[in-house]
Design a protein around this motif. Structure first.
Motif, PDB file in Angstrom:
ATOM      1  N   ALA A  71       1.154   0.203   9.746  1.00  0.00           N
ATOM      2  CA  ALA A  71       0.557   1.599  10.471  1.00  0.00           C
ATOM      3  C   ALA A  71      -0.808   1.580  10.486  1.00  0.00           C
ATOM      4  O   ALA A  71      -1.484   2.151  11.312  1.00  0.00           O
ATOM      5  N   LEU A  72      -1.537   1.261   9.399  1.00  0.00           N
ATOM      6  CA  LEU A  72      -3.098   1.401   9.401  1.00  0.00           C
ATOM      7  C   LEU A  72      -3.656   0.345  10.515  1.00  0.00           C
ATOM      8  O   LEU A  72      -4.633   0.765  10.848  1.00  0.00           O
ATOM      9  N   LYS A  73      -3.038  -0.657  10.519  1.00  0.00           N
ATOM     10  CA  LYS A  73      -3.363  -1.486  11.784  1.00  0.00           C
ATOM     11  C   LYS A  73      -3.381  -0.855  13.093  1.00  0.00           C
ATOM     12  O   LYS A  73      -4.159  -1.043  13.802  1.00  0.00           O
ATOM     13  N   GLU A  74      -2.020  -0.383  13.323  1.00  0.00           N
ATOM     14  CA  GLU A  74      -1.897   0.244  14.619  1.00  0.00           C
ATOM     15  C   GLU A  74      -3.006   1.427  14.789  1.00  0.00           C
ATOM     16  O   GLU A  74      -3.256   1.804  15.724  1.00  0.00           O
ATOM     17  N   LEU A  75      -3.100   2.298  13.635  1.00  0.00           N
ATOM     18  CA  LEU A  75      -4.090   3.475  13.920  1.00  0.00           C
ATOM     19  C   LEU A  75      -5.579   2.846  14.097  1.00  0.00           C
ATOM     20  O   LEU A  75      -6.275   3.506  14.826  1.00  0.00           O
ATOM     21  N   ASP A  76      -5.938   1.690  13.420  1.00  0.00           N
ATOM     22  CA  ASP A  76      -7.409   0.999  13.812  1.00  0.00           C
ATOM     23  C   ASP A  76      -7.391   0.622  15.189  1.00  0.00           C
ATOM     24  O   ASP A  76      -8.417   0.984  15.961  1.00  0.00           O
TER      25      ASP A  76
END
Length: 75
Positions: free
Chosen positions: A10-15
């Protein structure tokens, strides 16, 4: 922990989402700020959750034990 993997994804997608907004020259700067604010708030919460889960993974709590008060009771 499976949840750590999901949070990292999820953090990668937000980035990636933030990068798309930043690289889009058609969006005015104030609009970029408005679009990124909720994303960055989500990222902040996920970062804290990841930190907490990582700590718990590295330092698991002890199993539930009796408090020991029964040793001092008179039946």
């Amino acid at each position: 922990m499976n949840s750590i993997t999901h949070i990292n994804n999820a953090l990668k997608e937000l980035d990636d989402e933030v990068q798309k907004i930043l690289l889009n020259w058609d969006i005015p700067l104030n609009e970029k700020d408005n679009l990124m604010l909720p994303i960055l708030q989500q990222k902040k919460v996920l970062d804290q959750t990841l930190e907490d889960l990582t700590y718990l993974k590295d330092n698991p709590p002890t199993p539930n034990q009796a408090c020991g008060i029964s040793k001092y009771r008179e039946d």
